[in-house]
Design an enzyme around this catalytic site. Sequence first.
Site, PDB file in Angstrom:
ATOM      1  CG  PHE A 191      -8.474   5.755   5.738  1.00  0.00           C
ATOM      2  CD1 PHE A 191      -9.687   5.629   6.402  1.00  0.00           C
ATOM      3  CD2 PHE A 191      -7.411   6.352   6.391  1.00  0.00           C
ATOM      4  CE1 PHE A 191      -9.833   6.115   7.696  1.00  0.00           C
ATOM      5  CE2 PHE A 191      -7.554   6.830   7.681  1.00  0.00           C
ATOM      6  CZ  PHE A 191      -8.775   6.710   8.345  1.00  0.00           C
ATOM      7  NE  ARG A 192     -11.832  -1.222   1.818  1.00  0.00           N
ATOM      8  CZ  ARG A 192     -11.536  -2.386   2.393  1.00  0.00           C
ATOM      9  NH1 ARG A 192     -10.391  -2.983   2.156  1.00  0.00           N
ATOM     10  NH2 ARG A 192     -12.389  -2.946   3.210  1.00  0.00           N
ATOM     11  CG  LEU A 193      -5.588   5.655   1.058  1.00  0.00           C
ATOM     12  CD1 LEU A 193      -5.294   6.982   1.751  1.00  0.00           C
ATOM     13  CD2 LEU A 193      -6.021   5.906  -0.382  1.00  0.00           C
TER      14      LEU A 193
END
Length: 197
Positions: A173-175
């Site tokens: 999740f692009r974290l």
Amino acid sequence: MDSTAEDPFDRFAAWMAEATKSEPNDPNAVCLATSTPEGRPSARMVLLKGVDPRGFVFYTNLESRKGGELLANPFAALCFHWKSLQRSVRVEGPVERVSDAEADAYYASRARGSRIGAWASRQSRPLEGRWALERAVAEHTLKFGIGEIPRPEFWSGFRVLPQRIEFWRDMPFRLHDRQVFHRGSEGEGWRVEALYP
Ligand SMILES: Cc1cc2nc3c(=O)[nH]c(=O)nc-3n(C[C@H](O)[C@H](O)[C@H](O)COP(=O)(O)O)c2cc1C
């Protein structure tokens, strides 16, 4: 920010070793950013040819665009991206020329054709046509015959002396995971901090 016993060069070596196994080619390819003294940036790929606790070394034509920018404004940034690992490393700091002995040793290790190519290429300057490059290669091949090929004075290496090294890992999740090492003043070692992705 934490002081850390971990050496970012150890982590870089570990990541490069993994990339060497997993990348289809040129795991040592890295984007090099330079800038004019007026602050106009430019970027291109080079190959990392050495790394040790002093810094990150690449070789090039000193009269090229990047060579001119680095001689006029000796600061650079490097950005590695290993697609197979979904990892990136960013390096920033001042640059210095490698010693003549270091450049000679690396130049001597290159294929004969690459040594001739270094003489033949007026890197970054306008090329009248492919024939002009081929003619320069033929002329230098003839000139050096089967003898030694000295390193051109206009061809050498730069070492980026890192003040900041960032390790970036892809996360769901692009974290993403970002760890930045800052070099402290003399004898202080490295400090590490995490950044929001
Ligand atoms: C994967 C890759 C590796 C490269 N390695 C080098 C290198 O180590 N040294 C170099 O001078 N140019 C290298 N080049 C060519 C440069 O990207 C660039 O075209 C050239 O150095 C001229 O750049 P400049 O006009 O900004 O000085 C490489 C290109 C690629 C795509």
